[in-house]
Motif scaffolding. Structure first.
Motif, PDB file in Angstrom:
ATOM      1  N   MET A  86       0.710  -1.244   0.093  1.00  0.00           N
ATOM      2  CA  MET A  86       0.088  -0.021  -0.013  1.00  0.00           C
ATOM      3  C   MET A  86       0.927   1.125   0.080  1.00  0.00           C
ATOM      4  SD  MET A  86      -2.941  -1.131   2.594  1.00  0.00           S
ATOM      5  CE  MET A  86      -3.418   0.599   2.978  1.00  0.00           C
ATOM      6  N   ASP A  87       1.881   1.069   0.876  1.00  0.00           N
ATOM      7  CA  ASP A  87       2.595   2.415   0.966  1.00  0.00           C
ATOM      8  C   ASP A  87       3.396   2.585  -0.391  1.00  0.00           C
ATOM      9  OD1 ASP A  87       2.022   2.951   3.493  1.00  0.00           O
ATOM     10  OD2 ASP A  87       3.953   1.945   4.298  1.00  0.00           O
ATOM     11  N   SER A  88       4.009   1.561  -0.984  1.00  0.00           N
ATOM     12  CA  SER A  88       4.587   1.562  -2.322  1.00  0.00           C
ATOM     13  C   SER A  88       3.473   2.307  -3.514  1.00  0.00           C
ATOM     14  CB  SER A  88       5.007   0.155  -2.777  1.00  0.00           C
ATOM     15  OG  SER A  88       6.097  -0.229  -2.001  1.00  0.00           O
ATOM     16  N   ILE A  89       2.373   1.859  -3.387  1.00  0.00           N
ATOM     17  CA  ILE A  89       1.320   2.512  -4.405  1.00  0.00           C
ATOM     18  C   ILE A  89       1.087   3.937  -4.148  1.00  0.00           C
ATOM     19  CG2 ILE A  89      -0.902   2.389  -5.385  1.00  0.00           C
ATOM     20  CD1 ILE A  89      -0.854  -0.800  -4.434  1.00  0.00           C
ATOM     21  N   LYS A  90       1.018   4.438  -2.882  1.00  0.00           N
ATOM     22  CA  LYS A  90       0.817   5.609  -2.449  1.00  0.00           C
ATOM     23  C   LYS A  90       1.920   6.570  -3.142  1.00  0.00           C
ATOM     24  CE  LYS A  90      -1.861   4.879   1.912  1.00  0.00           C
ATOM     25  NZ  LYS A  90      -1.939   4.632   3.321  1.00  0.00           N
ATOM     26  N   ALA A  91       3.045   6.082  -2.855  1.00  0.00           N
ATOM     27  CA  ALA A  91       4.383   6.661  -3.130  1.00  0.00           C
ATOM     28  C   ALA A  91       4.358   7.206  -4.790  1.00  0.00           C
ATOM     29  CB  ALA A  91       5.648   5.940  -2.956  1.00  0.00           C
ATOM     30  N   GLN A  92       3.756   6.244  -5.430  1.00  0.00           N
ATOM     31  CA  GLN A  92       3.572   6.520  -7.064  1.00  0.00           C
ATOM     32  C   GLN A  92       2.532   7.841  -7.360  1.00  0.00           C
ATOM     33  OE1 GLN A  92       5.035   4.736  -9.688  1.00  0.00           O
ATOM     34  NE2 GLN A  92       6.379   4.434  -7.890  1.00  0.00           N
ATOM     35  N   MET A  93       1.927   8.015  -6.422  1.00  0.00           N
ATOM     36  CA  MET A  93       0.694   8.731  -6.461  1.00  0.00           C
ATOM     37  C   MET A  93       0.659  10.316  -5.959  1.00  0.00           C
ATOM     38  SD  MET A  93      -2.414   5.965  -6.369  1.00  0.00           S
ATOM     39  CE  MET A  93      -3.344   7.025  -7.209  1.00  0.00           C
ATOM     40  N   ALA A  94       1.787  10.649  -5.548  1.00  0.00           N
ATOM     41  CA  ALA A  94       1.714  11.988  -4.665  1.00  0.00           C
ATOM     42  C   ALA A  94       1.460  13.014  -5.545  1.00  0.00           C
ATOM     43  CB  ALA A  94       3.089  12.200  -4.121  1.00  0.00           C
ATOM     44  N   VAL A  95       0.535  13.965  -5.115  1.00  0.00           N
ATOM     45  CA  VAL A  95      -0.055  14.914  -5.914  1.00  0.00           C
ATOM     46  C   VAL A  95       1.080  16.099  -5.791  1.00  0.00           C
ATOM     47  CG1 VAL A  95      -1.870  16.585  -6.117  1.00  0.00           C
ATOM     48  CG2 VAL A  95      -2.318  14.275  -5.718  1.00  0.00           C
ATOM     49  N   GLY A  96       1.674  16.597  -4.802  1.00  0.00           N
ATOM     50  CA  GLY A  96       2.634  17.729  -4.763  1.00  0.00           C
ATOM     51  C   GLY A  96       1.930  18.845  -4.162  1.00  0.00           C
ATOM     52  N   GLU A  97       2.812  19.781  -3.783  1.00  0.00           N
ATOM     53  CA  GLU A  97       2.318  20.774  -2.796  1.00  0.00           C
ATOM     54  C   GLU A  97       1.416  21.886  -3.592  1.00  0.00           C
ATOM     55  OE1 GLU A  97       4.681  22.355   0.333  1.00  0.00           O
ATOM     56  OE2 GLU A  97       4.904  20.122   1.217  1.00  0.00           O
ATOM     57  N   ALA A  98       1.980  22.174  -4.764  1.00  0.00           N
ATOM     58  CA  ALA A  98       1.240  23.098  -5.598  1.00  0.00           C
ATOM     59  C   ALA A  98       0.200  22.916  -6.609  1.00  0.00           C
ATOM     60  CB  ALA A  98       2.410  23.743  -6.582  1.00  0.00           C
ATOM     61  N   ALA A  99      -0.493  21.523  -6.160  1.00  0.00           N
ATOM     62  CA  ALA A  99      -1.607  21.114  -7.176  1.00  0.00           C
ATOM     63  C   ALA A  99      -2.583  21.889  -7.011  1.00  0.00           C
ATOM     64  CB  ALA A  99      -2.005  19.709  -6.372  1.00  0.00           C
ATOM     65  N   TYR A 100      -3.025  22.734  -5.991  1.00  0.00           N
ATOM     66  CA  TYR A 100      -4.248  23.593  -5.910  1.00  0.00           C
ATOM     67  C   TYR A 100      -4.069  24.974  -5.881  1.00  0.00           C
ATOM     68  CZ  TYR A 100      -6.125  18.767  -5.257  1.00  0.00           C
ATOM     69  OH  TYR A 100      -6.230  17.581  -5.402  1.00  0.00           O
TER      70      TYR A 100
END
Length: 311
Positions: A86-100
């Motif tokens: 689960m942690d590995s999948i989450k690491a693939q999907m980080a949106v980033g701080e400037a997303a919004y």
């Protein structure tokens, strides 16, 4: 707000039921079926992730990360790999701080997508959400090639209580955006939200049209922060990834709105899009109501996918 979040998590868990049945139940049977961690164990997980529409690139990264963590932590029991996976999948999907970032500045948000993906509905829901945040929103009905788009957007504008510019079938999309910029500036709007056409089958026309719109925004509203969101239908799986790739070739895509996740077993495509294209999924839709379009949160998404509740 916490209640709304809790309510959405429940709907997300429910909306991802088909995807969970497609991916997680198979993975659980591997964790319980293997007594040791070996190449066959990893290969079976890899196969399930690929079949679950996570994509080759994301799957490779996830498996490599899982292997690294297992080695580092000297894990021997397959059951202990679930949280690591689960942690590995989450690491693939980080949106980033400037997303919004567009929420914090005067901005123009262009929303593109092919017919039938829920584009105009997503624009309407987004207008409502921004208005509820206290933002002054102007809508531009620049998808002038689909007769119903203007009527649909008018209904959403009325529901959200925001002003709508354009809506005439057959009008030049760029001229609608031009008029909408003038209106947004005159009314000191926080966000100009533009519903634009997305005729991928005629990529040259689409490219010309978008470039014309971009030029007008640059010339008439240079101080505005520009966000370009592509709406994709989650039920189409790998085809959604293909569309995202094609749109990214003709526009400076900064984010994805992924709709209809409640009706598909292909929700894993959210992982593939972020990993393959490095474009963040910024909003997901798991139903028809305005609250069913929510900002994407990778932790919540993966937890809901595995029906895992944080302690």
């Amino acid at each position: 707000m916490a209640e709304e979040k809790k309510g959405f998590f429940k709907r997300l868990v429910s909306g991802l039921t088909k995807t969970r049945e497609n991916i997680v139940s198979s993975i659980d049977s591997i964790f319980s079926g293997y007594s040791s961690i070996d190449d066959d164990f990893y290969e079976e997980i890899e196969e399930i992730l690929v079949m679950g529409d996570l994509g080759i690139n994301a799957t490779n990264n996830i498996i490599e990360d899982l292997k690294r963590q297992v080695a580092e932590k000297k894990i021997k029991d397959p059951q202990e790999c679930k949280k690591l996976l689960m942690d590995s999948i989450k690491a693939q999907m980080a949106v980033g701080e400037a997303a919004y970032e567009f929420e914090n500045r005067k901005s123009v948000v262009l929303v593109i997508g092919v017919n039938g993906v829920g584009k105009t509905t997503s624009v309407g829901k987004l207008a409502g959400k921004l208005k509820n945040q206290g933002k002054k929103v102007v809508l531009a009905a620049a998808d002038t090639f689909r007769a119903a788009a203007g009527e649909q957007l008018t209904q959403w504008a009325n529901r959200a209580g925001v002003e709508l510019i354009g809506g005439q079938a057959g009008a030049d999309p760029a001229s609608v955006v031009y008029d909408a910029i003038a209106a947004a500036k005159a009314r000191n709007a926080d966000v100009l939200l533009c519903d634009t056409a997305g005729r991928l089958h005629n990529k040259k026309n689409l490219m010309d049209e978008l470039h014309k719109i971009y030029r007008i925004i640059e010339r008439e509203y240079p101080e505005a922060y520009l966000e370009t969101l592509v709406v994709l239908d989650g039920t189409t799986g790998q085809n959604a990834l293909l569309q995202a790739r094609q749109f990214n070739e003709v526009a400076d895509v900064t984010g994805i709105i992924l709709t209809k996740l409640d009706g598909t077993a292909k929700g894993g495509i959210a992982v593939a899009i972020e990993s393959e294209l490095d474009i963040p999924v910024k909003y997901i839709g798991v139903g028809e109501s305005i609250d069913d379009l929510q900002k994407f949160n990778s932790d919540e998404f993966v937890n809901a996918l595995f029906d895992f509740k944080e302690e």
